[in-house]
Design a protein around this motif. Sequence first.
Motif, short mmCIF file in Angstrom:
data_model
loop_
_atom_site.label_atom_id
_atom_site.label_comp_id
_atom_site.label_asym_id
_atom_site.label_seq_id
_atom_site.Cartn_x
_atom_site.Cartn_y
_atom_site.Cartn_z
N SER A 130 40.74 81.16 -46.82
CA SER A 130 40.53 81.68 -45.48
C SER A 130 41.01 83.12 -45.38
O SER A 130 41.91 83.54 -46.11
N VAL A 131 40.39 83.86 -44.47
CA VAL A 131 40.79 85.24 -44.20
C VAL A 131 41.88 85.22 -43.14
O VAL A 131 41.64 84.77 -42.01
N SER A 132 43.06 85.67 -43.49
CA SER A 132 44.12 85.77 -42.50
C SER A 132 43.92 87.02 -41.66
O SER A 132 43.82 88.14 -42.19
N LEU A 133 43.85 86.83 -40.35
CA LEU A 133 43.74 87.95 -39.42
C LEU A 133 45.08 88.22 -38.73
O LEU A 133 45.13 88.89 -37.71
N GLY A 134 46.14 87.68 -39.31
CA GLY A 134 47.49 87.98 -38.84
C GLY A 134 47.76 87.53 -37.41
O GLY A 134 48.36 88.26 -36.63
N SER A 135 47.34 86.31 -37.08
CA SER A 135 47.51 85.83 -35.70
C SER A 135 48.97 85.87 -35.26
O SER A 135 49.28 86.31 -34.15
N ALA A 136 49.86 85.38 -36.10
CA ALA A 136 51.28 85.36 -35.75
C ALA A 136 51.81 86.77 -35.54
O ALA A 136 52.51 87.05 -34.56
N GLU A 137 51.46 87.66 -36.44
CA GLU A 137 51.94 89.05 -36.31
C GLU A 137 51.36 89.72 -35.07
O GLU A 137 52.06 90.47 -34.37
N ARG A 138 50.09 89.43 -34.77
CA ARG A 138 49.50 90.01 -33.56
C ARG A 138 50.23 89.54 -32.31
O ARG A 138 50.47 90.32 -31.38
N ALA A 147 55.21 105.70 -20.85
CA ALA A 147 54.85 106.05 -22.23
C ALA A 147 53.35 105.93 -22.45
O ALA A 147 52.66 105.17 -21.78
N ALA A 148 52.83 106.70 -23.40
CA ALA A 148 51.40 106.65 -23.71
C ALA A 148 51.05 105.28 -24.31
O ALA A 148 51.85 104.70 -25.04
N PRO A 149 49.86 104.75 -23.97
CA PRO A 149 49.44 103.46 -24.53
C PRO A 149 49.41 103.51 -26.06
O PRO A 149 49.10 104.54 -26.66
N ARG A 150 49.73 102.39 -26.67
CA ARG A 150 49.77 102.30 -28.13
C ARG A 150 48.76 101.29 -28.65
O ARG A 150 48.48 100.28 -27.99
N ILE A 151 48.23 101.57 -29.83
CA ILE A 151 47.31 100.66 -30.51
C ILE A 151 47.96 100.25 -31.83
O ILE A 151 48.37 101.10 -32.62
N VAL A 152 48.05 98.95 -32.06
CA VAL A 152 48.59 98.41 -33.31
C VAL A 152 47.47 97.64 -33.99
O VAL A 152 46.84 96.77 -33.38
N THR A 153 47.20 97.96 -35.25
CA THR A 153 46.17 97.25 -36.01
C THR A 153 46.83 96.44 -37.11
O THR A 153 47.61 96.97 -37.91
N VAL A 154 46.51 95.15 -37.14
CA VAL A 154 47.02 94.25 -38.17
C VAL A 154 45.91 94.04 -39.20
O VAL A 154 44.82 93.58 -38.87
N GLU A 155 46.19 94.40 -40.43
CA GLU A 155 45.17 94.34 -41.47
C GLU A 155 44.96 92.92 -41.98
O GLU A 155 45.92 92.16 -42.14
N PRO A 156 43.70 92.54 -42.25
CA PRO A 156 43.41 91.19 -42.75
C PRO A 156 43.72 91.07 -44.24
O PRO A 156 43.76 92.06 -44.97
N THR A 157 43.93 89.84 -44.67
CA THR A 157 44.10 89.54 -46.09
C THR A 157 43.33 88.26 -46.42
O THR A 157 43.13 87.41 -45.55
N LEU A 158 42.90 88.12 -47.65
CA LEU A 158 42.21 86.91 -48.08
C LEU A 158 43.21 86.00 -48.79
O LEU A 158 43.90 86.42 -49.72
N VAL A 159 43.26 84.75 -48.34
CA VAL A 159 44.15 83.76 -48.96
C VAL A 159 43.27 82.76 -49.71
O VAL A 159 42.54 81.99 -49.11
N VAL A 160 43.33 82.83 -51.03
CA VAL A 160 42.42 82.04 -51.86
C VAL A 160 43.03 80.67 -52.15
O VAL A 160 44.18 80.55 -52.57
N VAL A 191 46.75 95.30 -29.35
CA VAL A 191 46.96 94.82 -30.71
C VAL A 191 45.64 94.25 -31.20
O VAL A 191 45.05 93.39 -30.55
N ARG A 192 45.18 94.73 -32.32
CA ARG A 192 43.88 94.32 -32.82
C ARG A 192 43.94 94.01 -34.31
O ARG A 192 44.93 94.33 -34.98
N THR A 193 42.87 93.41 -34.79
CA THR A 193 42.73 93.20 -36.23
C THR A 193 41.37 93.73 -36.64
O THR A 193 40.54 94.10 -35.78
N ASP A 194 41.12 93.80 -37.92
CA ASP A 194 39.86 94.34 -38.43
C ASP A 194 39.09 93.19 -39.08
O ASP A 194 39.12 93.01 -40.29
N SER A 195 38.39 92.41 -38.24
CA SER A 195 37.68 91.27 -38.79
C SER A 195 36.51 91.69 -39.67
O SER A 195 36.06 90.94 -40.54
N ARG A 196 36.00 92.90 -39.45
CA ARG A 196 34.91 93.39 -40.31
C ARG A 196 35.39 93.51 -41.76
O ARG A 196 34.69 93.11 -42.69
N THR A 197 36.58 94.06 -41.94
CA THR A 197 37.15 94.12 -43.28
C THR A 197 37.39 92.72 -43.82
O THR A 197 37.17 92.44 -45.00
#
Length: 335
Positions: free
Chosen positions: A289-297, A314-327, A159-165
């Motif tokens: 702050s930029v939410s990186l979806g910690s709870a969802e991860r 089963a084959a390994p799975r990758i889940v990506t949680v997209e970031p959002t900006l909370v103003v 389970v990952r997030t996209d901190s670059r975004t």
Amino acid sequence: MAQGPTITTIAARAGVSIASVSRVLNGLPTREDTIRKVMAAADELGYVPNAAARSLKSNRTYQVAFAMADIGNPTYVAMVREIQPVLKAAGYRLVLHSTDGDVDDELDVLRRLGERYADGLIISPLRGFAQQHLDLLAGAPAPVVVIGSVPQDTPVDNVRTDSRTGVRLALEHLYGLGRRSIGFLNGPLDTIPGAARAAAYTDALAALGLPYDPDLVEVGDFYRAAGARAAHRLLERSRPDALLCANDLIALGALDTLREERLRVPEDVALVGMDDTELATAAWPTLTSVSLGSAERGRRAAELLLDRLEDGAAAPRIVTVEPTLVVRASTEGAS
């Protein structure tokens, strides 16, 4: 000494066979009305399952470990709050382990899976993956889910997030507010988040047509006091009109320093954190702050692990949680 309730006494109270009680208590398929009768009788009699016997019979501990860098970090706390109820609902206990970001400790946690202290492991390495990590993950005797980016083709659920975004969203927000001298307070560059956010900052500046100025960048650690010290060092040589911080703890430290320097937030310096922890709303002014979806991860990692415990092939799975900006007020002022 009086004997506690047994499956025999439960069967008598529920009016069902001993075999039916055994099936219910061992989680085997059984009619719904039988399950209700058995569970009601067990509650009335105060029956407590023998965990040791259950573990020996099933070859399971019914425990899952979560290894993280800092058990007190609000990001990991948010993960735990989601991991625990998912596991609890499936009959598993959660065991926490703080590695302090030490690679040898992370490796030891992986090695000791062979001792069967837990049926599975969720791990969030801080300082990347040495070859030893990859070898241990490939040969792990129990299911492992990694929270954080892993090298391509690593045979593990991830389970990952996209901190670059996330960094890009923050800089675009600050640029849209007219900020052009945007400083960056980062954590150690030998960590996964530190390296990723440093590269993302440089790329985002270039995309906005802003020059990279080393005087606007300071590297410290992912703690509040370290953030305050890093902000002091940066302000000694430059006067940015905005600061992006690699996590909320650093941002709170920067906020402390900005107050000491009598700089107003956001009027003089707009401030953005990352992770969007509970601290962001507790700060004053409240922290963009930029939410990186910690709870969802955390929740998704627990779900992946339970799936893996049921189907190890089963084959390994990758889940990506997209970031959002909370103003909030630290960039746009009071609403």
